[in-house]
Design a protein around this motif. Structure first.
Motif, mmCIF file in Angstrom:
data_model
loop_
_atom_site.group_PDB
_atom_site.id
_atom_site.type_symbol
_atom_site.label_atom_id
_atom_site.label_comp_id
_atom_site.label_asym_id
_atom_site.label_seq_id
_atom_site.Cartn_x
_atom_site.Cartn_y
_atom_site.Cartn_z
ATOM 1 N N PRO A 163 2.568 8.612 -3.482
ATOM 2 C CA PRO A 163 2.774 8.426 -2.106
ATOM 3 C C PRO A 163 3.798 7.599 -1.877
ATOM 4 O O PRO A 163 4.796 7.636 -0.758
ATOM 5 C CB PRO A 163 1.619 8.192 -1.439
ATOM 6 N N GLN A 164 3.776 6.443 -2.397
ATOM 7 C CA GLN A 164 5.052 5.339 -2.144
ATOM 8 C C GLN A 164 6.410 5.657 -2.624
ATOM 9 O O GLN A 164 7.552 5.602 -1.856
ATOM 10 C CB GLN A 164 4.547 4.108 -2.913
ATOM 11 N N ALA A 165 6.344 6.510 -3.430
ATOM 12 C CA ALA A 165 7.793 7.332 -3.908
ATOM 13 C C ALA A 165 8.107 8.550 -2.895
ATOM 14 O O ALA A 165 9.250 8.542 -2.484
ATOM 15 C CB ALA A 165 7.722 7.774 -5.318
ATOM 16 N N LEU A 166 7.106 9.182 -2.644
ATOM 17 C CA LEU A 166 7.325 10.553 -1.728
ATOM 18 C C LEU A 166 7.675 9.794 -0.473
ATOM 19 O O LEU A 166 8.380 10.660 0.252
ATOM 20 C CB LEU A 166 6.202 11.355 -1.812
ATOM 21 N N LEU A 167 6.978 8.885 0.182
ATOM 22 C CA LEU A 167 7.164 8.445 1.535
ATOM 23 C C LEU A 167 7.246 7.021 1.425
ATOM 24 O O LEU A 167 6.494 6.103 1.939
ATOM 25 C CB LEU A 167 5.935 8.900 2.372
ATOM 26 N N PRO A 168 8.451 6.320 1.115
ATOM 27 C CA PRO A 168 8.772 5.156 1.189
ATOM 28 C C PRO A 168 8.915 4.514 2.282
ATOM 29 O O PRO A 168 9.333 5.221 3.341
ATOM 30 C CB PRO A 168 9.985 4.892 0.069
ATOM 31 N N GLY A 169 8.445 3.154 2.441
ATOM 32 C CA GLY A 169 8.694 2.308 3.699
ATOM 33 C C GLY A 169 7.734 2.439 4.714
ATOM 34 O O GLY A 169 7.801 1.822 5.857
ATOM 35 N N PHE A 170 6.634 3.289 4.454
ATOM 36 C CA PHE A 170 5.444 3.399 5.550
ATOM 37 C C PHE A 170 4.301 2.374 5.159
ATOM 38 O O PHE A 170 4.150 1.948 3.953
ATOM 39 C CB PHE A 170 5.007 4.693 5.455
ATOM 40 N N LYS A 171 3.785 1.954 6.374
ATOM 41 C CA LYS A 171 2.653 0.749 6.077
ATOM 42 C C LYS A 171 1.439 1.272 5.453
ATOM 43 O O LYS A 171 0.525 0.421 4.733
ATOM 44 C CB LYS A 171 2.615 0.193 7.351
ATOM 45 N N ALA A 172 1.345 2.687 5.640
ATOM 46 C CA ALA A 172 0.028 3.131 5.094
ATOM 47 C C ALA A 172 0.209 4.563 4.581
ATOM 48 O O ALA A 172 1.105 5.071 5.133
ATOM 49 C CB ALA A 172 -1.101 3.343 6.187
ATOM 50 N N HIS A 173 -0.581 5.090 3.799
ATOM 51 C CA HIS A 173 -0.775 6.444 3.414
ATOM 52 C C HIS A 173 -1.824 7.160 3.518
ATOM 53 O O HIS A 173 -2.900 6.611 3.110
ATOM 54 C CB HIS A 173 -0.005 6.338 1.992
ATOM 55 N N VAL A 174 -1.751 8.391 3.845
ATOM 56 C CA VAL A 174 -2.822 9.442 4.184
ATOM 57 C C VAL A 174 -2.888 10.832 3.507
ATOM 58 O O VAL A 174 -1.625 11.214 3.177
ATOM 59 C CB VAL A 174 -3.025 9.575 5.780
ATOM 60 N N LEU A 175 -3.894 10.893 2.877
ATOM 61 C CA LEU A 175 -3.937 12.291 2.099
ATOM 62 C C LEU A 175 -4.751 13.402 2.821
ATOM 63 O O LEU A 175 -5.847 12.901 3.171
ATOM 64 C CB LEU A 175 -4.253 12.243 0.725
#
Length: 229
Positions: free
Chosen positions: A46-58
């Motif tokens: 998710p860090q590569a798919l959506l870089p720059g976000f403070k958190a990631h949700v699936l």
């Protein structure tokens, strides 16, 4: 037309598509989906798919995408990844992404079990599995998403302190899923009283599917936290 079934190393039960897509939906599947999806091989980070976000949700099996789109629309600083095998649900997600101008969502038409296995440890702050197909007959229990192996995988991809929410309105599924999740040593059920699982959490978004009350019990919300290492 882009109506290929999702690639998977497993057999995927249930419908792959429903009624014919509208011209707009088909256009979005053909033109927008390739840019929001990802490869069938390699890591799914998710860090590569959506870089720059403070958190990631699936969100696994997002259905008509109301919850996914609603959560993403009110948390623009969070990156959301949605996986859904049903073509019509994916098309609705694309419509919602376009209508709300969202840049924090990636979606794929796939079997989430295959995708999760390619995800790194501690990848997500939150994971949602809301109202999955209950496969209520005993002989179909092996088709249910929550199994011993998937429960362990859901724990693995959560960050320490990350949250997993599993919701269902079918008693047999709740009775099946809860013991399997409780058996994962790294997961801690957060419920302290009955209202903690009987009452919808404050951040929950009620979907049209949930509002139809198709199950045999009122919805239950099982929230788990990934224990610190």
């Amino acid at each position: 037309m882009s109506e290929e079934k999702p690639a998977s190393s497993r057999r995927l039960y249930g419908r792959a598509k429903g009624h014919a897509l509208s011209a707009r939906q088909q256009h979005l599947v053909d033109t927008m989906l390739p840019g929001l999806s990802w490869a069938d091989e390699g890591a799914v980070d998710p860090q590569a798919l959506l870089p720059g976000f403070k958190a990631h949700v699936l969100e696994i099996g997002f259905g008509a995408s109301e919850h996914l789109i609603g959560q993403a629309a009110r948390a623009s600083d969070t990156g959301f990844i949605g996986i859904e095998p049903f073509l019509n649900g994916v098309a609705k997600a694309l419509t919602g992404i376009e209508e709300h101008g969202l840049s924090n969502v990636r979606v794929k038409r796939a079997d989430a079990r295959d995708e999760i296995e390619r995800m790194p440890d501690a990848a997500f702050d939150r994971v949602f599995l809301l109202f999955p197909d209950p496969w209520p007959k005993k002989r179909h229990a092996f088709r249910r998403f929550v199994q011993a192996d998937t429960a362990a995988q859901l724990s693995r991809i959560l960050k320490p302190g990350g949250r997993l929410r599993v919701a269902t309105d079918v008693r047999v599924y709740a009775d099946w899923a809860l013991p399997l999740l409780l058996d994962v040593p790294e997961l801690q059920w957060t419920a302290a009283c009955a209202d903690d699982w009987r009452v919808a959490p404050e951040d929950h978004i009620t979907t049209r599917y949930q509002s139809k009350h198709l199950g045999d019990i009122d919805p239950v919300f099982m929230d788990f936290e990934r224990k610190a290492a």
